[in-house]
Design a protein around this motif. Structure first.
Motif, PDB file in Angstrom:
ATOM      1  N   GLY A  18       0.825  -1.199   0.000  1.00 16.51           N
ATOM      2  CA  GLY A  18       0.000   0.000   0.000  1.00 16.51           C
ATOM      3  C   GLY A  18       0.857   1.246   0.000  1.00 16.51           C
ATOM      4  N   GLU A  19       0.296   2.312  -0.518  1.00 18.46           N
ATOM      5  CA  GLU A  19       1.004   3.584  -0.546  1.00 18.46           C
ATOM      6  C   GLU A  19       0.967   4.216   0.833  1.00 18.46           C
ATOM      7  OE1 GLU A  19      -0.108   6.179  -3.741  1.00 18.46           O
ATOM      8  OE2 GLU A  19      -0.109   4.536  -5.170  1.00 18.46           O
ATOM      9  N   THR A  20       1.979   3.898   1.627  1.00 18.17           N
ATOM     10  CA  THR A  20       2.116   4.438   2.974  1.00 18.17           C
ATOM     11  C   THR A  20       3.541   4.225   3.457  1.00 18.17           C
ATOM     12  OG1 THR A  20       1.217   4.446   5.231  1.00 18.17           O
ATOM     13  CG2 THR A  20       1.419   2.297   4.159  1.00 18.17           C
ATOM     14  N   THR A  21       3.958   5.063   4.379  1.00 22.27           N
ATOM     15  CA  THR A  21       5.196   4.823   5.114  1.00 22.27           C
ATOM     16  C   THR A  21       4.832   4.431   6.545  1.00 22.27           C
ATOM     17  OG1 THR A  21       5.382   7.180   5.619  1.00 22.27           O
ATOM     18  CG2 THR A  21       6.602   6.356   3.692  1.00 22.27           C
ATOM     19  N   GLY A  22       3.556   4.135   6.769  1.00 21.68           N
ATOM     20  CA  GLY A  22       3.050   3.691   8.064  1.00 21.68           C
ATOM     21  C   GLY A  22       2.749   2.203   8.035  1.00 21.68           C
ATOM     22  N   TRP A  23       1.746   1.821   8.796  1.00 24.24           N
ATOM     23  CA  TRP A  23       1.429   0.402   8.951  1.00 24.24           C
ATOM     24  C   TRP A  23       0.525  -0.113   7.831  1.00 24.24           C
ATOM     25  CZ3 TRP A  23      -3.709  -0.808   9.396  1.00 24.24           C
ATOM     26  CH2 TRP A  23      -4.569   0.163   9.897  1.00 24.24           C
ATOM     27  N   ILE A  24       0.548  -1.443   7.690  1.00 18.18           N
ATOM     28  CA  ILE A  24      -0.344  -2.135   6.765  1.00 18.18           C
ATOM     29  C   ILE A  24      -0.805  -3.409   7.470  1.00 18.18           C
ATOM     30  CG2 ILE A  24       1.467  -3.404   5.556  1.00 18.18           C
ATOM     31  CD1 ILE A  24      -0.150  -2.657   2.930  1.00 18.18           C
ATOM     32  N   ALA A  25      -2.060  -3.788   7.229  1.00 14.36           N
ATOM     33  CA  ALA A  25      -2.617  -4.955   7.914  1.00 14.36           C
ATOM     34  C   ALA A  25      -3.482  -5.769   6.965  1.00 14.36           C
ATOM     35  CB  ALA A  25      -3.457  -4.513   9.112  1.00 14.36           C
ATOM     36  N   VAL A  26      -3.558  -7.058   7.252  1.00 11.94           N
ATOM     37  CA  VAL A  26      -4.423  -7.960   6.512  1.00 11.94           C
ATOM     38  C   VAL A  26      -5.044  -8.918   7.529  1.00 11.94           C
ATOM     39  CG1 VAL A  26      -2.553  -9.587   5.964  1.00 11.94           C
ATOM     40  CG2 VAL A  26      -4.563  -9.493   4.500  1.00 11.94           C
ATOM     41  N   GLY A  27      -6.334  -9.233   7.319  1.00  9.33           N
ATOM     42  CA  GLY A  27      -7.024 -10.121   8.236  1.00  9.33           C
ATOM     43  C   GLY A  27      -7.752 -11.226   7.490  1.00  9.33           C
ATOM     44  N   PHE A  28      -7.997 -12.314   8.181  1.00  5.75           N
ATOM     45  CA  PHE A  28      -8.569 -13.510   7.567  1.00  5.75           C
ATOM     46  C   PHE A  28      -9.772 -13.999   8.360  1.00  5.75           C
ATOM     47  CE2 PHE A  28      -3.943 -13.482   7.267  1.00  5.75           C
ATOM     48  CZ  PHE A  28      -3.774 -13.458   5.897  1.00  5.75           C
ATOM     49  N   GLY A  29     -10.751 -14.569   7.651  1.00  2.33           N
ATOM     50  CA  GLY A  29     -11.860 -15.245   8.297  1.00  2.33           C
ATOM     51  C   GLY A  29     -13.099 -14.414   8.520  1.00  2.33           C
ATOM     52  N   SER A  30     -13.071 -13.146   8.153  1.00  3.23           N
ATOM     53  CA  SER A  30     -14.222 -12.272   8.336  1.00  3.23           C
ATOM     54  C   SER A  30     -14.136 -11.120   7.346  1.00  3.23           C
ATOM     55  CB  SER A  30     -14.244 -11.721   9.763  1.00  3.23           C
ATOM     56  OG  SER A  30     -15.346 -10.845   9.952  1.00  3.23           O
ATOM     57  N   LEU A  31     -15.285 -10.562   6.981  1.00  2.00           N
ATOM     58  CA  LEU A  31     -15.321  -9.392   6.108  1.00  2.00           C
ATOM     59  C   LEU A  31     -15.372  -8.096   6.917  1.00  2.00           C
ATOM     60  CD1 LEU A  31     -17.732 -10.661   3.313  1.00  2.00           C
ATOM     61  CD2 LEU A  31     -15.232 -10.487   3.245  1.00  2.00           C
ATOM     62  N   LYS A  32     -15.199  -8.210   8.225  1.00  2.00           N
ATOM     63  CA  LYS A  32     -15.108  -7.042   9.100  1.00  2.00           C
ATOM     64  C   LYS A  32     -14.065  -7.340  10.168  1.00  2.00           C
ATOM     65  CE  LYS A  32     -19.145  -8.658  11.591  1.00  2.00           C
ATOM     66  NZ  LYS A  32     -20.478  -8.366  12.038  1.00  2.00           N
ATOM     67  N   ILE A  33     -13.688  -6.344  10.926  1.00  2.00           N
ATOM     68  CA  ILE A  33     -12.623  -6.525  11.912  1.00  2.00           C
ATOM     69  C   ILE A  33     -13.015  -7.540  12.987  1.00  2.00           C
ATOM     70  CG2 ILE A  33     -13.265  -4.570  13.358  1.00  2.00           C
ATOM     71  CD1 ILE A  33     -10.260  -3.991  13.700  1.00  2.00           C
ATOM     72  N   ASP A  34     -14.286  -7.535  13.410  1.00  2.00           N
ATOM     73  CA  ASP A  34     -14.744  -8.438  14.459  1.00  2.00           C
ATOM     74  C   ASP A  34     -14.599  -9.888  14.005  1.00  2.00           C
ATOM     75  OD1 ASP A  34     -15.864  -8.925  17.026  1.00  2.00           O
ATOM     76  OD2 ASP A  34     -17.777  -9.388  16.067  1.00  2.00           O
ATOM     77  N   GLY A  35     -13.802 -10.645  14.724  1.00  2.00           N
ATOM     78  CA  GLY A  35     -13.610 -12.051  14.422  1.00  2.00           C
ATOM     79  C   GLY A  35     -12.501 -12.366  13.433  1.00  2.00           C
ATOM     80  N   ALA A  36     -11.840 -11.350  12.899  1.00  2.00           N
ATOM     81  CA  ALA A  36     -10.759 -11.587  11.937  1.00  2.00           C
ATOM     82  C   ALA A  36      -9.436 -11.847  12.657  1.00  2.00           C
ATOM     83  CB  ALA A  36     -10.607 -10.392  11.003  1.00  2.00           C
ATOM     84  N   LEU A  37      -8.706 -12.834  12.194  1.00  2.00           N
ATOM     85  CA  LEU A  37      -7.334 -13.060  12.627  1.00  2.00           C
ATOM     86  C   LEU A  37      -6.463 -12.175  11.747  1.00  2.00           C
ATOM     87  CD1 LEU A  37      -5.320 -14.653  14.387  1.00  2.00           C
ATOM     88  CD2 LEU A  37      -5.197 -16.327  12.527  1.00  2.00           C
ATOM     89  N   MET A  38      -5.785 -11.203  12.351  1.00  2.00           N
ATOM     90  CA  MET A  38      -5.096 -10.163  11.579  1.00  2.00           C
ATOM     91  C   MET A  38      -3.603 -10.128  11.879  1.00  2.00           C
ATOM     92  SD  MET A  38      -7.760  -7.039  12.147  1.00  2.00           S
ATOM     93  CE  MET A  38      -7.344  -6.946  13.874  1.00  2.00           C
ATOM     94  N   PHE A  39      -2.877  -9.640  10.887  1.00  2.00           N
ATOM     95  CA  PHE A  39      -1.479  -9.319  11.100  1.00  2.00           C
ATOM     96  C   PHE A  39      -1.298  -7.863  10.727  1.00  2.00           C
ATOM     97  CE2 PHE A  39       2.981  -8.844  10.334  1.00  2.00           C
ATOM     98  CZ  PHE A  39       3.549  -9.597  11.346  1.00  2.00           C
ATOM     99  N   ILE A  40      -0.679  -7.100  11.616  1.00  2.00           N
ATOM    100  CA  ILE A  40      -0.400  -5.686  11.381  1.00  2.00           C
ATOM    101  C   ILE A  40       1.097  -5.460  11.556  1.00  2.00           C
ATOM    102  CG2 ILE A  40      -0.982  -5.116  13.781  1.00  2.00           C
ATOM    103  CD1 ILE A  40      -1.914  -2.362  12.791  1.00  2.00           C
ATOM    104  N   GLY A  41       1.669  -4.675  10.650  1.00  2.00           N
ATOM    105  CA  GLY A  41       3.091  -4.437  10.752  1.00  2.00           C
ATOM    106  C   GLY A  41       3.504  -3.144  10.077  1.00  2.00           C
ATOM    107  N   PHE A  42       4.723  -2.733  10.384  1.00  2.00           N
ATOM    108  CA  PHE A  42       5.307  -1.537   9.792  1.00  2.00           C
ATOM    109  C   PHE A  42       6.820  -1.635   9.855  1.00  2.00           C
ATOM    110  CE2 PHE A  42       4.353  -0.604  14.238  1.00  2.00           C
ATOM    111  CZ  PHE A  42       5.572  -0.133  14.725  1.00  2.00           C
ATOM    112  N   VAL A  43       7.477  -0.788   9.090  1.00  2.00           N
ATOM    113  CA  VAL A  43       8.928  -0.673   9.131  1.00  2.00           C
ATOM    114  C   VAL A  43       9.228   0.590   9.923  1.00  2.00           C
ATOM    115  CG1 VAL A  43      11.047  -0.427   7.802  1.00  2.00           C
ATOM    116  CG2 VAL A  43       9.172  -1.837   6.913  1.00  2.00           C
ATOM    117  N   GLY A  44       9.891   0.426  11.058  1.00  2.00           N
ATOM    118  CA  GLY A  44      10.164   1.555  11.942  1.00  2.00           C
ATOM    119  C   GLY A  44      11.219   2.493  11.380  1.00  2.00           C
TER     120      GLY A  44
END
Length: 127
Positions: free
Chosen positions: A18-44
């Motif tokens: 994604g076009e950012t110098t901040g964080w990016i996240a992807v989640g699995f198992g749901s079409l909304k945040i509730d109940g999604a197993l997510m990974f969030i990360g960034f380069v410090g």
């Protein structure tokens, strides 16, 4: 945003940029945040990748104990942050299902709690 997925018998391989110098996240198992197993990360600012596995609850997320994540890597170049993951297929695909509901989000800061700038959802069919 650019998203690529592949799988083998044991793992799902994910790349999201994604076009950012901040964080990016992807989640699995749901079409909304509730109940999604997510990974969030960034380069410090120090150039080191930081990442966390999270579980969505309501409209927020928190750390979760899980062995779903096999490996992750991140890079940031020319205003684009890329996250690559290897996730155990059994942890995100029930009974070897082919349809995988997913969410994604992009933030503007190097933080695990700053608000997103953009987000979305989709269902991917894996062969």
């Amino acid at each position: 945003k650019k998203l690529s997925l592949a799988r083998d018998k044991d793992n799902v391989y994910v790349s999201i940029s994604g076009e950012t110098t901040g964080w990016i996240a992807v989640g699995f198992g749901s079409l909304k945040i509730d109940g999604a197993l997510m990974f969030i990360g960034f380069v410090g600012a120090d150039g080191k990748a930081q990442g966390k596995l999270q579980m969505g609850k309501g409209r927020t997320h928190a750390d979760v104990a899980s062995d779903a994540l096999v490996q992750f890597a991140m890079k940031e170049a020319n205003g684009v942050t890329t996250l690559e993951l290897v996730v155990k297929a059994a942890s995100i695909l029930a009974n070897d299902a082919k349809a995988l509901p997913m969410i994604w989000a992009v933030g503007g800061a190097d933080s695990f709690v700053s608000p997103h700038r953009s987000r979305g959802f989709l269902t991917v069919t894996l062969k």
